[in-house]
Design an enzyme around this catalytic site. Structure first.
Site, PDB file in Angstrom:
ATOM      1  CB  ALA A  19     -15.796  -7.363  -7.000  1.00 28.35           C
TER       2      ALA A  19
ATOM      3  CG  PHE B  66     -12.191  -7.873  -4.125  1.00 22.60           C
ATOM      4  CD1 PHE B  66     -13.130  -8.891  -4.043  1.00 22.60           C
ATOM      5  CD2 PHE B  66     -11.742  -7.493  -5.388  1.00 22.60           C
ATOM      6  CE1 PHE B  66     -13.587  -9.540  -5.193  1.00 22.60           C
ATOM      7  CE2 PHE B  66     -12.194  -8.125  -6.534  1.00 22.60           C
ATOM      8  CZ  PHE B  66     -13.120  -9.149  -6.442  1.00 22.60           C
TER       9      PHE B  66
ATOM     10  CG  ASP C 139     -15.654  -6.169   1.003  1.00 21.40           C
ATOM     11  OD1 ASP C 139     -14.419  -6.328   0.936  1.00 21.40           O
ATOM     12  OD2 ASP C 139     -16.433  -7.062   1.407  1.00 21.40           O
TER      13      ASP C 139
ATOM     14  CG  ASP D 250      -6.031  -7.091  -1.832  1.00 14.91           C
ATOM     15  OD1 ASP D 250      -5.608  -8.242  -2.061  1.00 14.91           O
ATOM     16  OD2 ASP D 250      -5.897  -6.533  -0.728  1.00 14.91           O
TER      17      ASP D 250
ATOM     18  NE  ARG E 145      -3.677  -2.204   2.599  1.00 17.89           N
ATOM     19  CZ  ARG E 145      -3.669  -3.059   3.623  1.00 17.89           C
ATOM     20  NH1 ARG E 145      -2.858  -2.869   4.645  1.00 17.89           N
ATOM     21  NH2 ARG E 145      -4.493  -4.088   3.643  1.00 17.89           N
TER      22      ARG E 145
ATOM     23  CB  CYS F 294      -3.849 -13.699  -1.176  1.00 22.94           C
ATOM     24  SG  CYS F 294      -5.630 -13.897  -1.180  1.00 22.94           S
TER      25      CYS F 294
HETATM   26  N1  SAH Z   1      -8.192  -5.474   0.166  1.00 18.15           N
HETATM   27  C1  SAH Z   1      -8.377  -5.851   1.547  1.00 18.15           C
HETATM   28  C2  SAH Z   1      -8.395  -7.354   1.751  1.00 18.15           C
HETATM   29  C3  SAH Z   1      -9.371  -8.071   0.899  1.00 18.15           C
HETATM   30  S1  SAH Z   1      -9.910  -9.573   1.566  1.00 18.15           S
HETATM   31  C4  SAH Z   1      -7.291  -5.227   2.408  1.00 18.15           C
HETATM   32  O1  SAH Z   1      -6.323  -4.688   1.862  1.00 18.15           O
HETATM   33  O2  SAH Z   1      -7.417  -5.286   3.631  1.00 18.15           O
HETATM   34  C5  SAH Z   1     -11.151  -9.960   0.424  1.00 18.15           C
HETATM   35  C6  SAH Z   1     -12.406  -9.131   0.568  1.00 18.15           C
HETATM   36  O3  SAH Z   1     -13.205  -9.426  -0.560  1.00 18.15           O
HETATM   37  C7  SAH Z   1     -13.267  -9.443   1.777  1.00 18.15           C
HETATM   38  O4  SAH Z   1     -13.490  -8.254   2.492  1.00 18.15           O
HETATM   39  C8  SAH Z   1     -14.571  -9.983   1.214  1.00 18.15           C
HETATM   40  O5  SAH Z   1     -15.718  -9.508   1.910  1.00 18.15           O
HETATM   41  C9  SAH Z   1     -14.565  -9.420  -0.176  1.00 18.15           C
HETATM   42  N2  SAH Z   1     -15.256 -10.188  -1.195  1.00 18.15           N
HETATM   43  C10 SAH Z   1     -15.237 -11.521  -1.414  1.00 18.15           C
HETATM   44  N3  SAH Z   1     -15.917 -11.833  -2.527  1.00 18.15           N
HETATM   45  C11 SAH Z   1     -16.377 -10.662  -3.047  1.00 18.15           C
HETATM   46  C12 SAH Z   1     -17.134 -10.317  -4.196  1.00 18.15           C
HETATM   47  N4  SAH Z   1     -17.553 -11.244  -5.054  1.00 18.15           N
HETATM   48  N5  SAH Z   1     -17.391  -9.022  -4.426  1.00 18.15           N
HETATM   49  C13 SAH Z   1     -16.951  -8.065  -3.563  1.00 18.15           C
HETATM   50  N6  SAH Z   1     -16.240  -8.338  -2.460  1.00 18.15           N
HETATM   51  C14 SAH Z   1     -15.956  -9.620  -2.200  1.00 18.15           C
END
Ligand code: SAH
Length: 402
Positions: free
Chosen positions: A283, A232, A254, A303, A216, A343
């Site tokens: 997303a 996300f 999210d 992410d 970041r 990840c």
């Molecule tokens: N970018 C964040 C970590 C992401 S973890 C950081 O830097 O802290 C993944 C995230 O994706 C979670 O919060 C989960 O709620 C979200 N997520 C999972 N599937 C999703 C989807 N189809 N659309 C939107 N969000 C989603």
């Protein structure tokens, strides 16, 4: 003489000790000489001594006869029992690294195998700790671990957030409990001068994604005066950092309602509400809607959660990365920056970059990869254990085709 040598022997087949000798910590069930040491003689979580074909002890481990990874080596040689004193030592070694790396006590304190504590994750939020055990061996040792953690860190609270899906592979139940201290009070993560409220019980994983912290930092030189889309976003780690670095307008997306509510609170807490919006949406759907509406952003951050959890899901998962990256590029402004991450250990770096390039060609764009990203230094990679190297990402400039 220690208790260690009292542990029953787990004999390895001839030649199967090579990986352990090369530094790995795992023993697979097919590598065990079950004629000499039947796995049925062990209960999940039992301690053992791993012995090679010639009868030479290699070290102290714990066993799970029900798991494909039948044993994990915790200490080489015969000097250490699996007890509080070993954990105190390992925690101090782990702590020394983090104290060297960071000015403030907010980090991943223990990253499993890489910190010599297979099956344990421990995140630190100042005087609050959130731990997670993922193996029967560590679960069995939870009281000793708790005592060691309290001794070394004297936390106000220690939570056991033992709800990882991977626990099912060890036939462990999912639960969350307070392991030490009194519940209540605020839990925060601090990163680059910002403060984020974290929910150690209801949040995702162990509460915060410290693994992206150093990635970041890249935003500092990319976002000033720019429109940023953080997909996300979870609690807004990327998006709020972007706003703090001077982005003109940040949208965090999210699918989780509690995460989206927390983003608004976190924006408020850091005085960034005027430039941060949080949207609850899927997303893929949201990106399509933005594309149809011809909305464009200068910086798009992707992410997502791991799309490939098991190796056999590679084809399907890599297609999801491809689709996502293509959608991300479709909402990028001209000469925009795409930050894309994975990840999934099973998604190789090269495959992620391929998925970007594939999307770019499909859209007739030109990509310049500027920076390769990896997990932060408080998630050290164990060179003998490829699974510990899981996070990858790229900062890419996306231009019209040349
Ligand atoms: N970018 C964040 C970590 C992401 S973890 C950081 O830097 O802290 C993944 C995230 O994706 C979670 O919060 C989960 O709620 C979200 N997520 C999972 N599937 C999703 C989807 N189809 N659309 C939107 N969000 C989603």
């Amino acid at each position: 003489m220690t208790d260690a040598i009292e542990y029953p022997a787990l004999h390895m087949k001839k030649g199967e000790d090579a990986r352990l000798r090369a530094g790995h910590l795992w023993v697979f069930s097919n590598e065990i000489d079950v004629a000499r040491s039947p796995l049925s003689g062990f209960e999940p979580g039992d301690a053992c001594v791993i012995v090679d074909h010639h009868g030479k002890p290699l070290g102290v481990a714990y066993v799970n006869p029900n798991s494909l990874i039948a044993a994990r080596l915790v200490a080489r040689g015969m000097d250490h029992a699996l007890d509080r004193s070993l954990f105190v030592h390992r925690l101090n070694v782990a702590l020394a690294l983090r104290e060297r790396l960071y000015d403030e006590p907010y980090y991943r304190l223990v990253f499993g195998d890489s910190d010599g504590l297979p099956g344990l994750t421990l995140d630190r939020y100042g005087d609050v700790l959130v731990g997670q055990t993922t193996t029967a061996g560590m679960e069995r040792l939870k009281d000793e671990l708790t005592a060691a953690i309290v001794k070394v860190l004297k936390p106000r609270q220690l939570w056991w957030k033992n709800d990882a899906g991977s626990r099912s592979m060890e036939q462990l139940p999912e639960y969350c409990e307070l392991g030490h201290g009194d519940a209540g009070g605020e839990v925060i993560a601090r990163e680059a001068g910002l403060t984020f409220g974290v929910d150690p019980v209801g949040g995702q994983k162990t509460g915060w994604f410290y693994d992206q912290r150093e990635n970041r930092d890249q935003l500092a030189r990319l976002v000033k005066g720019r429109r940023v889309l953080d997909m996300f976003s979870y609690l807004g780690g990327w998006g709020l950092r972007a706003a703090a670095y001077g982005a003109s307008d940040v949208v965090c997306v999210d699918a989780s309602a509690p995460a989206v509510e927390a983003i608004a609170a976190n924006a408020e807490r850091n005085g960034l509400s005027d430039r941060v919006t949080a949207v609850k949406a899927d997303a893929f759907d949201h990106l399509k809607a933005l594309r149809e509406a011809r909305e464009r952003y200068d910086v798009v951050i992707l992410d997502p959660p791991a799309f490939i959890k098991r190796k056999k899901d590679f084809r399907e998962g890599s297609l999801a990365y491809r689709r996502l990256n293509e959608l991300g590029m479709q909402v990028l402004a001209k000469d925009g920056v795409l930050i894309t991450c994975s990840c999934s250990h099973h998604m190789p770096r090269a495959a992620l970059l391929d998925s970007v390039q594939h999307g770019a060609r499909h859209l007739d764009r030109q990509v310049q990869m500027l920076v390769a990203l990896q997990q932060a230094a408080d998630h050290p990679v164990h060179p003998a254990i490829p699974e510990t190297d899981y996070l990858k990402g790229f900062v890419c400039r996306v231009l019209p085709a040349q």
